[in-house]
Design a protein around this motif. Structure first.
Motif, PDB file in Angstrom:
ATOM      1  N   ARG A 165      -3.469   7.939   9.069  1.00 28.35           N
ATOM      2  CA  ARG A 165      -3.928   7.632   7.707  1.00 28.35           C
ATOM      3  C   ARG A 165      -4.551   6.236   7.650  1.00 28.35           C
ATOM      4  O   ARG A 165      -5.642   6.041   7.105  1.00 28.35           O
ATOM      5  CB  ARG A 165      -2.763   7.678   6.722  1.00 28.35           C
ATOM      6  CG  ARG A 165      -2.232   9.044   6.350  1.00 28.35           C
ATOM      7  CD  ARG A 165      -1.149   8.854   5.291  1.00 28.35           C
ATOM      8  NE  ARG A 165      -0.593  10.099   4.787  1.00 28.35           N
ATOM      9  CZ  ARG A 165       0.262  10.172   3.776  1.00 28.35           C
ATOM     10  NH1 ARG A 165       0.652   9.051   3.167  1.00 28.35           N
ATOM     11  NH2 ARG A 165       0.728  11.334   3.370  1.00 28.35           N
ATOM     12  N   LEU A 166      -3.827   5.259   8.192  1.00 31.43           N
ATOM     13  CA  LEU A 166      -4.267   3.871   8.076  1.00 31.43           C
ATOM     14  C   LEU A 166      -5.587   3.636   8.799  1.00 31.43           C
ATOM     15  O   LEU A 166      -6.519   3.036   8.243  1.00 31.43           O
ATOM     16  CB  LEU A 166      -3.188   2.933   8.627  1.00 31.43           C
ATOM     17  CG  LEU A 166      -1.875   2.847   7.835  1.00 31.43           C
ATOM     18  CD1 LEU A 166      -0.821   2.086   8.632  1.00 31.43           C
ATOM     19  CD2 LEU A 166      -2.111   2.160   6.496  1.00 31.43           C
ATOM     20  N   SER A 200       5.318   2.139  -2.441  1.00 33.39           N
ATOM     21  CA  SER A 200       5.108   1.182  -1.353  1.00 33.39           C
ATOM     22  C   SER A 200       6.406   0.440  -1.079  1.00 33.39           C
ATOM     23  O   SER A 200       7.388   0.574  -1.826  1.00 33.39           O
ATOM     24  CB  SER A 200       4.013   0.189  -1.726  1.00 33.39           C
ATOM     25  OG  SER A 200       4.459  -0.676  -2.766  1.00 33.39           O
ATOM     26  N   ILE A 236      -9.171   4.366   7.547  1.00 33.28           N
ATOM     27  CA  ILE A 236      -9.770   3.482   6.538  1.00 33.28           C
ATOM     28  C   ILE A 236     -10.410   2.301   7.256  1.00 33.28           C
ATOM     29  O   ILE A 236      -9.710   1.537   7.941  1.00 33.28           O
ATOM     30  CB  ILE A 236      -8.702   3.011   5.534  1.00 33.28           C
ATOM     31  CG1 ILE A 236      -8.140   4.219   4.780  1.00 33.28           C
ATOM     32  CG2 ILE A 236      -9.265   1.978   4.577  1.00 33.28           C
ATOM     33  CD1 ILE A 236      -6.981   3.890   3.871  1.00 33.28           C
ATOM     34  N   LEU A 265      -5.433   2.786  -3.482  1.00 31.63           N
ATOM     35  CA  LEU A 265      -4.336   3.239  -4.349  1.00 31.63           C
ATOM     36  C   LEU A 265      -3.887   2.079  -5.244  1.00 31.63           C
ATOM     37  O   LEU A 265      -3.987   0.914  -4.862  1.00 31.63           O
ATOM     38  CB  LEU A 265      -3.170   3.742  -3.507  1.00 31.63           C
ATOM     39  CG  LEU A 265      -3.415   5.052  -2.752  1.00 31.63           C
ATOM     40  CD1 LEU A 265      -2.339   5.294  -1.696  1.00 31.63           C
ATOM     41  CD2 LEU A 265      -3.457   6.225  -3.726  1.00 31.63           C
ATOM     42  N   PRO A 275      -6.403  -1.789   0.874  1.00 35.88           N
ATOM     43  CA  PRO A 275      -7.515  -1.055   1.486  1.00 35.88           C
ATOM     44  C   PRO A 275      -7.602   0.414   1.138  1.00 35.88           C
ATOM     45  O   PRO A 275      -8.713   0.977   1.114  1.00 35.88           O
ATOM     46  CB  PRO A 275      -7.279  -1.260   2.981  1.00 35.88           C
ATOM     47  CG  PRO A 275      -6.617  -2.594   3.067  1.00 35.88           C
ATOM     48  CD  PRO A 275      -5.700  -2.621   1.881  1.00 35.88           C
ATOM     49  N   SER A 276      -6.477   1.074   0.845  1.00 33.87           N
ATOM     50  CA  SER A 276      -6.532   2.503   0.510  1.00 33.87           C
ATOM     51  C   SER A 276      -7.167   2.764  -0.842  1.00 33.87           C
ATOM     52  O   SER A 276      -7.592   3.892  -1.124  1.00 33.87           O
ATOM     53  CB  SER A 276      -5.128   3.102   0.515  1.00 33.87           C
ATOM     54  OG  SER A 276      -4.382   2.622  -0.580  1.00 33.87           O
ATOM     55  N   ASP A 320       0.831  -1.208   0.000  1.00 31.26           N
ATOM     56  CA  ASP A 320       0.000   0.000   0.000  1.00 31.26           C
ATOM     57  C   ASP A 320       0.865   1.258   0.000  1.00 31.26           C
ATOM     58  O   ASP A 320       1.680   1.471   0.911  1.00 31.26           O
ATOM     59  CB  ASP A 320      -0.921   0.002   1.220  1.00 31.26           C
ATOM     60  CG  ASP A 320      -2.144   0.879   0.999  1.00 31.26           C
ATOM     61  OD1 ASP A 320      -2.048   1.883   0.268  1.00 31.26           O
ATOM     62  OD2 ASP A 320      -3.209   0.559   1.570  1.00 31.26           O
ATOM     63  N   LYS A 321       0.671   2.093  -1.003  1.00 33.39           N
ATOM     64  CA  LYS A 321       1.422   3.343  -1.129  1.00 33.39           C
ATOM     65  C   LYS A 321       0.995   4.396  -0.108  1.00 33.39           C
ATOM     66  O   LYS A 321       1.629   5.446  -0.007  1.00 33.39           O
ATOM     67  CB  LYS A 321       1.273   3.884  -2.549  1.00 33.39           C
ATOM     68  CG  LYS A 321       1.875   2.961  -3.596  1.00 33.39           C
ATOM     69  CD  LYS A 321       1.595   3.423  -5.013  1.00 33.39           C
ATOM     70  CE  LYS A 321       2.193   2.439  -6.015  1.00 33.39           C
ATOM     71  NZ  LYS A 321       1.890   2.804  -7.412  1.00 33.39           N
ATOM     72  N   LEU A 322      -0.045   4.087   0.653  1.00 31.06           N
ATOM     73  CA  LEU A 322      -0.486   5.010   1.693  1.00 31.06           C
ATOM     74  C   LEU A 322       0.597   5.245   2.742  1.00 31.06           C
ATOM     75  O   LEU A 322       0.598   6.278   3.419  1.00 31.06           O
ATOM     76  CB  LEU A 322      -1.744   4.454   2.368  1.00 31.06           C
ATOM     77  CG  LEU A 322      -2.507   5.399   3.289  1.00 31.06           C
ATOM     78  CD1 LEU A 322      -3.103   6.557   2.495  1.00 31.06           C
ATOM     79  CD2 LEU A 322      -3.609   4.641   4.033  1.00 31.06           C
ATOM     80  N   ARG A 349       2.100   9.246  -1.282  1.00 32.41           N
ATOM     81  CA  ARG A 349       1.172   8.191  -1.694  1.00 32.41           C
ATOM     82  C   ARG A 349       1.525   7.629  -3.079  1.00 32.41           C
ATOM     83  O   ARG A 349       0.647   7.285  -3.871  1.00 32.41           O
ATOM     84  CB  ARG A 349      -0.277   8.718  -1.688  1.00 32.41           C
ATOM     85  CG  ARG A 349      -0.817   9.079  -0.304  1.00 32.41           C
ATOM     86  CD  ARG A 349      -2.198   9.708  -0.407  1.00 32.41           C
ATOM     87  NE  ARG A 349      -2.868   9.800   0.897  1.00 32.41           N
ATOM     88  CZ  ARG A 349      -2.723  10.814   1.765  1.00 32.41           C
ATOM     89  NH1 ARG A 349      -1.902  11.830   1.452  1.00 32.41           N
ATOM     90  NH2 ARG A 349      -3.375  10.820   2.912  1.00 32.41           N
ATOM     91  N   TYR A 356      -8.754  -1.163   7.225  1.00 34.54           N
ATOM     92  CA  TYR A 356      -7.553  -1.316   8.058  1.00 34.54           C
ATOM     93  C   TYR A 356      -7.922  -1.448   9.535  1.00 34.54           C
ATOM     94  O   TYR A 356      -7.263  -2.188  10.288  1.00 34.54           O
ATOM     95  CB  TYR A 356      -6.593  -0.145   7.852  1.00 34.54           C
ATOM     96  CG  TYR A 356      -5.606  -0.388   6.730  1.00 34.54           C
ATOM     97  CD1 TYR A 356      -4.802  -1.525   6.711  1.00 34.54           C
ATOM     98  CD2 TYR A 356      -5.484   0.509   5.674  1.00 34.54           C
ATOM     99  CE1 TYR A 356      -3.905  -1.762   5.678  1.00 34.54           C
ATOM    100  CE2 TYR A 356      -4.589   0.284   4.636  1.00 34.54           C
ATOM    101  CZ  TYR A 356      -3.805  -0.854   4.643  1.00 34.54           C
ATOM    102  OH  TYR A 356      -2.927  -1.088   3.607  1.00 34.54           O
TER     103      TYR A 356
END
Length: 413
Positions: free
Chosen positions: A166-167, A33, A170, A409, A406-407, A23-25, A30, A173
């Motif tokens: 951030r995580l 990853s 969501i 992205l 999950p993001s 995940d690039k979050l 962003r 997550y």
């Protein structure tokens, strides 16, 4: 020495770790990853001499720098078998320790308690501006300010907290963290929990050591070819290879200057050169001496090495044959290094001046100060032995990549 089986990991931890790894979050902009530089399609690395961090475009060997960005100063090591827990991680060994720690770490960062060295290592790339965090003033892929990059480097704990914010915003997550850490309230979750999950995923899914050599150690005499056996006799016999590449990991337990050509933007106070372990020692020991571990790096574990080119801490050599030629006569190889082996974007970053070459050779490991006088056949046998360290199951890791994260992205672009 055979390797014992890897203990099974908690499936909920592995599931969370897989999502986080891809995940690039986790990156400031962003746009990158963990898997960007440790891509399953490139056998847990990126196929580049020097990694390309945030701001870059593409994946694998075709990844390129973004405008105004610099190369990461070192080669991205493969994640294959990193879960076997060597004492040192990173090329300079800046994280080290046994079992559940405590683990050594860079002096500017305090790593909270984590269960293993791989989790300790996973705490750091998100803090690195060139790798994942980004520079002050960066905008993310949606054109929004990068809040991670605005924080000062000394605010590393705030960077970790901001990533968790951030995580946990969501819902998916929230569910995954709850399943992986059922006794931990959401308010008590920190990035050390995320890094623990990433480590569990790597241990469960990136461990591959059923190679012909390992089968030979388990008494399958037919597992190795005659050439590989001759190469093994050289490797563990009259040549100095096993002085560094020994034990169950075949490496990773010490540091050595083996005369690798200097390439890239450099690291720390030694830039534009990369002094390797000496930079770490200078931070740990006041006045360690001018040559203490100068240009020394951690010899990487060799299992699956056939799959993880290019080689050395800066990716100076594209093939195993080129690596063996280097070791056969290190002083000559360093003095006559051919930059056409490199991507054109890196050729101007080779430090081949006489002063640098003399500096590197001054602390070269003694066994490599003169030629090993290998014949063409012996060099071929050594390469055959190195290729016998490949687990066939490591050749195709494409099944490790999830369809989505999950993001929302993109996983691959």
């Amino acid at each position: 020495m055979p390797i014992l089986p890897m203990p099974a990991q908690n499936p909920a931890l592995v599931d969370l770790g897989q999502a986080l790894f891809f995940d690039k979050l986790l990156s400031g902009n962003r746009d990158i990853s963990c898997a960007t530089c440790h891509d399953p399609l490139s056998h847990g690395t990126d196929g580049l001499s020097l990694a390309v961090g945030t701001g870059g475009t593409g994946l694998g060997p075709t990844r390129t720098l973004g405008p105004g960005r610099q190369f990461v100063p070192r080669n991205a090591p493969t994640m294959l078998n990193q879960g076997l827990r060597p004492f040192y991680l990173f090329w300079d060994g800046r994280v080290s320790g046994f079992g559940a720690g405590p683990f050594s770490h860079p002096p500017e960062v305090v790593i909270p308690p984590v269960p293993n060295i791989l989790a300790a290592q996973a705490m750091l790339p998100v803090l690195n501006r060139r790798e994942m965090r980004g520079d002050s003033g960066d905008l993310d892929v949606f054109g929004n300010p990068n809040e991670l990059a605005r924080l000062r480097d000394s605010q590393y704990a705030d960077v970790w907290r901001a990533i968790m914010t951030r995580l946990l915003a969501i819902p998916d997550y929230g569910v995954k963290f709850g399943a992986a850490f059922p006794g931990t309230p959401a308010a008590a979750l920190g990035f050390q929990h995320a890094s623990t999950a990433i480590a569990a995923f790597l241990m469960e899914r990136f461990t591959r050591y059923n190679s012909p050599f390992d089968r030979y150690l388990h008494r399958d005499d037919a597992a190795l070819t005659a050439e590989a056996k001759q190469g093994a006799l050289l490797f563990f016999g009259r040549l100095p290879c096993a002085q560094c590449h020994n034990g169950p990991l075949l490496g990773a337990e010490r540091f050595a200057n083996v005369g690798v050509p200097q390439l890239g933007p450099g690291v720390g106070k030694g830039a534009p050169l990369d002094l390797g372990r000496a930079e770490v020692i200078a931070q740990e020991i006041p006045s360690p001496g001018p040559n203490f571990y100068r240009f020394a790096f951690r010899p990487p574990p060799l299992r699956n090495v056939e799959l993880t080119a290019p080689y050395m801490h800066d990716g100076a050599y594209p093939t195993l044959e080129a690596v063996v030629r280097h070791y056969n006569d290190v002083p000559t190889a360093l003095r006559t290094y051919d930059v056409t082996q490199l991507d054109p974007a890196l050729r101007g970053m080779y430090h081949g001046d006489q002063a640098t070459i003399t500096d590197v050779l001054a602390t070269l490991e003694w066994p490599f100060r003169t030629s090993l006088n290998l014949t063409d056949g012996e060099r071929s046998d050594l390469v055959a032995f190195l290729k016998s360290l490949t687990d066939p199951a490591a050749r195709d890791l494409s099944g490790l990549t999830p369809a989505s994260v999950p993001s929302g992205l993109p996983v691959r672009e």
